[in-house]
Write an enzyme that holds these catalytic residues in place. Structure first.
Site, short mmCIF file in Angstrom:
data_model
loop_
_atom_site.label_atom_id
_atom_site.label_comp_id
_atom_site.label_asym_id
_atom_site.label_seq_id
_atom_site.Cartn_x
_atom_site.Cartn_y
_atom_site.Cartn_z
N LYS A 118 23.90 -2.69 2.45
CA LYS A 118 22.84 -1.68 2.42
C LYS A 118 23.37 -0.25 2.39
O LYS A 118 22.92 0.57 1.59
CB LYS A 118 21.93 -1.87 3.62
CG LYS A 118 20.92 -2.95 3.36
CD LYS A 118 19.97 -3.11 4.52
CE LYS A 118 18.96 -4.19 4.20
NZ LYS A 118 18.26 -4.66 5.38
N ARG B 81 11.93 3.83 1.33
CA ARG B 81 11.68 2.78 2.32
C ARG B 81 12.92 1.92 2.39
O ARG B 81 13.45 1.48 1.38
CB ARG B 81 10.47 1.92 1.94
CG ARG B 81 10.38 0.69 2.84
CD ARG B 81 9.07 0.02 2.81
NE ARG B 81 8.04 0.81 3.48
CZ ARG B 81 6.88 0.32 3.87
NH1 ARG B 81 6.58 -0.93 3.65
NH2 ARG B 81 5.99 1.10 4.45
N ARG C 34 0.80 -1.23 0.00
CA ARG C 34 0.00 0.00 0.00
C ARG C 34 0.83 1.28 0.00
O ARG C 34 0.46 2.23 -0.68
CB ARG C 34 -1.08 -0.01 1.08
CG ARG C 34 -0.70 -0.17 2.45
CD ARG C 34 -1.58 -1.08 3.26
NE ARG C 34 -0.92 -2.37 3.28
CZ ARG C 34 -1.53 -3.51 3.25
NH1 ARG C 34 -2.82 -3.57 3.22
NH2 ARG C 34 -0.84 -4.62 3.27
N THR C 35 1.94 1.30 0.71
CA THR C 35 2.69 2.56 0.79
C THR C 35 3.24 2.95 -0.59
O THR C 35 3.14 4.09 -1.01
CB THR C 35 3.82 2.45 1.82
OG1 THR C 35 3.24 2.05 3.07
CG2 THR C 35 4.54 3.77 2.01
N HIS D 98 7.67 5.93 10.43
CA HIS D 98 6.85 5.86 9.22
C HIS D 98 5.87 7.04 9.30
O HIS D 98 4.67 6.85 9.51
CB HIS D 98 6.12 4.52 9.22
CG HIS D 98 5.47 4.15 7.93
ND1 HIS D 98 5.43 4.98 6.84
CD2 HIS D 98 4.81 3.01 7.57
CE1 HIS D 98 4.77 4.36 5.86
NE2 HIS D 98 4.38 3.18 6.27
C1 NCD Z 1 3.56 -0.91 7.92
C2 NCD Z 1 5.03 -0.82 7.63
O1 NCD Z 1 5.50 -1.27 6.58
O2 NCD Z 1 5.70 -0.28 8.47
N1 NCD Z 1 2.73 -1.09 6.84
C3 NCD Z 1 2.41 -0.03 6.05
O3 NCD Z 1 3.23 0.78 5.68
N2 NCD Z 1 1.12 0.10 5.74
C4 NCD Z 1 3.26 -1.82 9.02
C5 NCD Z 1 3.71 -3.24 8.94
O4 NCD Z 1 4.48 -3.64 8.09
O5 NCD Z 1 3.24 -4.00 9.80
#
Ligand code: NCD
Length: 321
Positions: A83, A105, A55-56, A133
């Site tokens: 990394k 990310r 989703r992000t 986040h």
């Molecule tokens: C989260 C993340 O990646 O930090 N998910 C997200 O961005 N919607 C939470 C998770 O991974 O549990």
């Protein structure tokens, strides 16, 4: 607003209100038949994802595209470089191509801060290790504001794997800035060291906490980050900390259930709770993520807040002038 969004701590209450108000305005773009405004035409946003995301990444991509920015999606999984090296080399390559914003990310906590030190572009932290986040916190606050008149005094329980959760860290910071009353609920093994310095309530008994909450935010049990035996069994965890129908019934009638996704159904959240149309706002969180990220990209790259009554600004047109 600062040049970058690296931590929810970068945002004052004024900044948060500005992002959320701008998002509410930009949400109207999503309701149109043609979901696009020319606001960021000619700007380039790079989504640099070293960790998996559904989703992000899609949300940032759609947000940038709805504002007419050009979007590069760079998925760095599978790189054999260490990394730190791969992040710097990749960033400098992207920078040389003239991008305006990098959405990062990365699995290492602090990666976004490092990146911001290397490039001229705006950096948005889309999740760095277990650290932060911030755009997830912003979309969570936006979703809470849809249901409650004020964030000040709102009682929010954040339940589960706080130790590994960047979502919890950013939400605690942003919610505290807005004057909410936050309680973390988890087994002691899933709370970070020195959590008592975070300035929030801490509880181990979910059943004791639930009747007093306006919002219950469940966290994914992050099994991929768990290097030690933090829990006896998943079943035991679900029994003590999972939100099931019985526990949902113990919450006040007005209280909502949130989860950042991806959900472990049957572990931290029962399927019937996740799918509860009346109480679960999980799909609203996803939808709101686009508007909030549009607002953020607009404010970082485009200009001042969009007033409620005004149409979305065209490219190069400064609002209020
Ligand atoms: C989260 C993340 O990646 O930090 N998910 C997200 O961005 N919607 C939470 C998770 O991974 O549990």
């Amino acid at each position: 607003m600062n040049k970058h969004l690296l931590s929810a701590a970068d945002l004052s209450a004024f900044d948060i209100r500005r992002v959320l108000d701008t998002a509410r305005h930009l949400a109207k773009v999503t309701d149109r038949a043609i979901k696009k405004v020319p606001t960021l035409r000619g700007r380039t946003v790079c989504n640099l994802f070293f960790e998996d995301s559904t989703r992000t990444r899609i949300s940032f991509e759609l947000a940038a595209k709805r504002l007419s920015a050009d979007v590069i999606n760079f998925s760095a999984r599978g790189s054999s470089l260490s990394k730190g090296e791969s992040l710097k080399d990749t960033a400098l390559t992207i920078e040389a191509m003239g991008v305006d914003a990098i959405v990062l990310r990365h699995g290492a906590s602090g990666a976004a801060v490092r990146l911001a030190g290397w490039v001229q572009a705006h950096v948005v932290n889309a999740g760095d290790g277990t650290h932060e986040h911030p755009t997830q916190a912003l979309l969570d606050l936006y979703t809470m504001r849809q249901h409650f008149p004020s964030l000040a005094g709102l009682r929010v329980a954040i339940v589960g794997d706080v130790l590994h959760s960047r979502v919890a860290r950013s939400n605690v910071l942003a919610l505290k800035t807005m004057g909410a009353e936050v309680t973390l609920v988890a087994p002691p093994t899933l709370l970070p060291p020195r959590v008592e310095t975070w300035g929030v309530g801490i509880a181990y008994d979910l059943d004791a906490v639930l009747p007093k909450q306006d919002v219950v935010m469940l966290l994914r049990l992050q099994l991929e980050r768990q290097t030690a035996g933090y829990l006896p069994t998943l079943r035991e965890y679900a029994r003590l900390y999972g939100l099931d129908a019985r526990r949902l019934a113990a919450m006040p009638g007005h209280a909502i259930v949130m989860h950042p996704g991806p959900m472990n159904r049957g572990v931290e959240i029962a399927a019937e709770v996740a799918d509860s149309i009346q109480r679960s706002v999980v799909t609203s969180q996803v939808a709101n993520g686009i508007s909030v990220r549009m607002a953020l990209l607009y404010l970082l790259l485009g200009g001042p807040a969009v007033a409620e009554a005004e149409p979305a600004p065209a490219a190069g047109q400064a609002v209020g002038t």
